[in-house]
Design an enzyme around this catalytic site. Structure first.
Site, short mmCIF file in Angstrom:
data_model
loop_
_atom_site.label_atom_id
_atom_site.label_comp_id
_atom_site.label_asym_id
_atom_site.label_seq_id
_atom_site.Cartn_x
_atom_site.Cartn_y
_atom_site.Cartn_z
N LEU A 19 20.73 12.79 -46.36
CA LEU A 19 19.34 12.85 -45.94
C LEU A 19 19.09 13.86 -44.85
O LEU A 19 18.04 14.50 -44.81
CB LEU A 19 18.88 11.46 -45.48
CG LEU A 19 18.99 10.34 -46.50
CD1 LEU A 19 18.61 9.01 -45.86
CD2 LEU A 19 18.11 10.63 -47.70
N ALA A 20 20.03 13.98 -43.93
CA ALA A 20 19.81 14.88 -42.79
C ALA A 20 21.11 15.10 -42.05
O ALA A 20 22.06 14.32 -42.18
CB ALA A 20 18.77 14.28 -41.83
N SER A 21 21.13 16.15 -41.24
CA SER A 21 22.27 16.42 -40.38
C SER A 21 21.75 17.01 -39.09
O SER A 21 20.79 17.79 -39.09
CB SER A 21 23.24 17.40 -41.05
OG SER A 21 24.35 17.65 -40.22
N GLY A 22 22.37 16.62 -37.98
CA GLY A 22 21.95 17.13 -36.68
C GLY A 22 23.13 17.38 -35.79
O GLY A 22 24.27 17.51 -36.25
N GLY A 23 22.88 17.44 -34.50
CA GLY A 23 23.92 17.79 -33.55
C GLY A 23 25.00 16.75 -33.40
O GLY A 23 26.13 17.07 -33.02
N MET A 24 24.66 15.47 -33.70
CA MET A 24 25.62 14.40 -33.43
C MET A 24 26.11 13.70 -34.70
O MET A 24 27.23 13.21 -34.73
CB MET A 24 24.99 13.37 -32.49
CG MET A 24 25.95 12.28 -32.06
SD MET A 24 25.23 11.22 -30.77
CE MET A 24 26.59 10.10 -30.46
N ALA A 25 25.29 13.63 -35.73
CA ALA A 25 25.64 12.81 -36.88
C ALA A 25 24.97 13.31 -38.15
O ALA A 25 24.07 14.15 -38.13
CB ALA A 25 25.23 11.35 -36.62
N LYS A 45 24.81 6.25 -40.95
CA LYS A 45 24.84 7.28 -39.91
C LYS A 45 26.31 7.55 -39.60
O LYS A 45 27.02 6.69 -39.11
CB LYS A 45 24.11 6.78 -38.67
CG LYS A 45 24.14 7.74 -37.49
CD LYS A 45 23.43 7.13 -36.29
CE LYS A 45 23.48 8.04 -35.07
NZ LYS A 45 22.78 7.44 -33.89
N ASP A 147 13.03 5.23 -26.06
CA ASP A 147 12.61 6.32 -26.95
C ASP A 147 11.57 5.82 -27.96
O ASP A 147 11.65 6.14 -29.16
CB ASP A 147 13.83 6.90 -27.67
CG ASP A 147 13.57 8.28 -28.25
OD1 ASP A 147 12.54 8.89 -27.90
OD2 ASP A 147 14.40 8.75 -29.06
#
Length: 334
Positions: A19-25, A45, A147
């Site tokens: 679904l997605a990828s980012g800086g941490m996971a 995740k 958050d």
């Protein structure tokens, strides 16, 4: 090949799409398979291997899992499992088929006041649960989400409302990974005390929630600013834009609830999520029983306007049926 490109199995879970990828996971749509064709959809995740080798990030990730394991509420996304595969930790989360509130507001800008009230009450019940959690000795855990934002509110196709992403949540006895005086979260939804890097309690989450609800009913946030420096000062001082638009759009009763929660000093706000929920419940609730199906209607309209494909037909690089903002996949999320 990595799991991100090969998919396949992760522990006992079959990965369906990335679904997605980012800086941490990385975030995956997956299923837990069983006998006779049983499959339970879940979201996974998975920590990126390059960060999994660093003890600080592993502890941050495990901290999120431990916090979420204590939750058990209809309006909070559940943690279902936690494991390690190929030395990378992964967290298994409840699957919510829908969209996040940020996508809804991006598509339609505002929601009608009765629906804003319903979403607000759902989130206040979630925060009342989270803020009130106690350990085995009966002592408050003191969890603060830190958050609250539209990206972290999931709206389901069946009308459910769920709070998610506790990646930077903090408890009284939770080790801190934030340097003194620094902040975590999204500036436009922070409380004054969070902007200043001070100690936080549940009243900071109530301020953030009021910003979110203000934005949902008016179409813009409560602070007038043209750049981040101006916004930081406005949030720090709780210097609100003129409230005429809020009172005209939301009505005086709903406006009064939000404005009390937006006061600068925590002692002037509602003391607890439960107190704010009672005040919000006292606002005219015409059509209360209709709101869950109105949530479902808004979700369907948003997905239709985006042309979102069914989950099974999406490519690995596309967003899921809910936003990848189930978590903000950032390295500094703690």
């Amino acid at each position: 090949m990595t799991l991100a490109t090969e998919l396949g199995m992760l522990g006992r879970y079959r990965l369906r799409s990335r679904l997605a990828s980012g800086g941490m996971a990385e975030l995956f749509l997956a299923v837990l398979p069983g006998a006779e064709g049983f499959e339970k959809p879940v979201v996974i995740k998975r920590m990126l291997p390059r960060l999994a080798a660093q003890e600080t990030y592993r502890q941050m990730f495990a901290q999120e899992a431990r916090l979420m394991a204590t939750f058990g509420h209809a309006h909070v996304v559940s943690a279902l499992d936690f494991g390690v595969e190929q030395d990378s930790p992964y967290l298994v989360l409840e699957y919510v088929d829908g969209v996040d509130l940020g996508r809804v507001l991006g598509a339609r800008r505002t929601l009608p006041p009765p629906l804003v009230r319903y979403v607000g009450l759902s989130l206040l019940h979630a925060l009342e649960h989270v803020h009130g959690l106690r350990d085995a000795r009966g002592e408050l855990l003191g969890i603060v989400h830190r958050d609250i934002s539209p990206a972290n509110v999931l709206l389901g196709r069946t009308g459910n409302v769920k709070l998610t992403d506790f990646g930077i949540a903090k408890g009284l006895r939770t080790p801190s990974h934030t340097a003194p005086g620094s902040t975590r979260g999204r500036l436009r939804y922070m409380s004054p005390e969070q902007v200043q890097g001070g100690p936080l309690d549940g009243r900071a989450d109530l301020f953030s929630l009021a910003v979110l609800l203000y934005e949902a009913v008016v179409g813009q946030g409560p602070f007038s600013a043209t750049n981040d420096a101006q916004l930081l000062l406005a949030v720090r001082d709780a210097r609100l834009a003129p409230t005429e638009d809020l009172r005209r759009t939301a009505g005086p009763a709903l406006a009064d609830v939000l404005l009390r929660a937006l006061r600068r000093h925590p002692s002037e706000r509602y003391a607890t999520a439960g107190e704010m929920a009672r005040a919000l419940a006292a606002v005219d609730g015409t059509g209360e029983s209709e709101q869950p199906w109105r949530v479902a209607e808004v979700v369907a309209d948003t997905l239709t306007s985006e042309g979102t494909a069914p989950a099974a037909s999406r490519g690995a690089g596309n967003r899921g049926p809910f936003s990848a903002a189930l978590l903000e996949l950032r390295e500094d999320d703690s």
